[in-house]
Design a protein around this motif. Structure first.
Motif, PDB file in Angstrom:
ATOM      1  N   LYS A 166     -28.192  -2.251   2.538  1.00 56.68           N
ATOM      2  CA  LYS A 166     -29.585  -1.239   2.461  1.00 56.68           C
ATOM      3  C   LYS A 166     -30.512  -2.692   1.945  1.00 56.68           C
ATOM      4  N   SER A 217     -31.765  -4.201   5.001  1.00 54.03           N
ATOM      5  CA  SER A 217     -32.432  -3.561   5.978  1.00 54.03           C
ATOM      6  C   SER A 217     -33.851  -3.477   6.300  1.00 54.03           C
ATOM      7  N   ASP A 218     -34.423  -4.359   5.496  1.00 56.90           N
ATOM      8  CA  ASP A 218     -35.880  -4.412   5.282  1.00 56.90           C
ATOM      9  C   ASP A 218     -36.444  -5.915   5.616  1.00 56.90           C
ATOM     10  N   GLU A 219     -37.576  -5.945   6.531  1.00 56.73           N
ATOM     11  CA  GLU A 219     -38.021  -7.211   6.866  1.00 56.73           C
ATOM     12  C   GLU A 219     -38.701  -7.986   5.781  1.00 56.73           C
ATOM     13  N   THR A 220     -39.231  -7.279   4.923  1.00 55.00           N
ATOM     14  CA  THR A 220     -39.758  -7.996   3.871  1.00 55.00           C
ATOM     15  C   THR A 220     -38.887  -8.710   2.888  1.00 55.00           C
ATOM     16  N   ARG A 221     -37.916  -7.783   2.463  1.00 52.92           N
ATOM     17  CA  ARG A 221     -36.469  -8.461   1.647  1.00 52.92           C
ATOM     18  C   ARG A 221     -35.820  -9.417   2.411  1.00 52.92           C
ATOM     19  N   THR A 255     -45.216  -4.515  -5.015  1.00 51.61           N
ATOM     20  CA  THR A 255     -44.363  -4.512  -3.661  1.00 51.61           C
ATOM     21  C   THR A 255     -43.361  -5.446  -3.921  1.00 51.61           C
ATOM     22  N   ARG A 264     -40.763  -4.692  -6.474  1.00 47.89           N
ATOM     23  CA  ARG A 264     -39.668  -3.492  -5.950  1.00 47.89           C
ATOM     24  C   ARG A 264     -38.553  -4.005  -4.967  1.00 47.89           C
ATOM     25  N   HIS A 265     -39.165  -4.839  -4.117  1.00 53.92           N
ATOM     26  CA  HIS A 265     -38.302  -5.433  -3.281  1.00 53.92           C
ATOM     27  C   HIS A 265     -37.298  -6.265  -3.867  1.00 53.92           C
ATOM     28  N   THR A 297     -34.545  -4.377  -5.808  1.00 50.25           N
ATOM     29  CA  THR A 297     -33.447  -4.132  -4.648  1.00 50.25           C
ATOM     30  C   THR A 297     -32.629  -5.046  -4.283  1.00 50.25           C
TER      31      THR A 297
END
Length: 114
Positions: free
Chosen positions: A9, A12-16, A43, A46-47, A50
């Motif tokens: 998870k 699964s995010d480009e920013t992370r 923002t 928050r990343h 995670t």
């Protein structure tokens, strides 16, 4: 299995993924990440939360500033997670982010942070 799902998870995010690539160069303050990613503090934080919950980064407080660095994940997918920042930094977007980070850090007035 839950830890593995958390890891995927987080990935699964480009920013992370961009954050992981940037942290591959070493510990950074949230304000450094904000400048390179051109995202607001909420923002970015928050990343980072995670990524921290997935065991990919760890933090430390210095005064009012939070600093983040990569950590060794405690999962069976350790090899994947450890090699990922360097692979991401080699991608076109990762290279641009690294250039922006170097430029930003070179112009920064105080090394302590923002």
């Amino acid at each position: 299995m839950k830890k593995t799902a958390q890891l995927f998870k987080a990935l699964s995010d480009e920013t992370r993924l961009r954050i992981l690539a940037l942290l591959g160069a070493g510990e950074l303050c949230v304000c450094d990440l904000m400048a390179v990613l051109e995202l607001p503090q909420s923002t970015v934080s928050r990343h980072l939360a995670t990524l921290r919950n997935a065991g990919l980064v760890e933090d430390r407080r210095q005064g009012v500033w939070m600093y983040y660095r990569l950590t060794t994940p405690a999962t069976d997918l350790r090899d994947l997670a450890q090699g990922l920042p360097a692979r991401l930094a080699a991608l076109e977007r990762g290279q641009r982010d690294q250039e922006l980070l170097r430029s930003y850090l070179a112009q920064k007035v105080t090394p302590a942070c923002c």
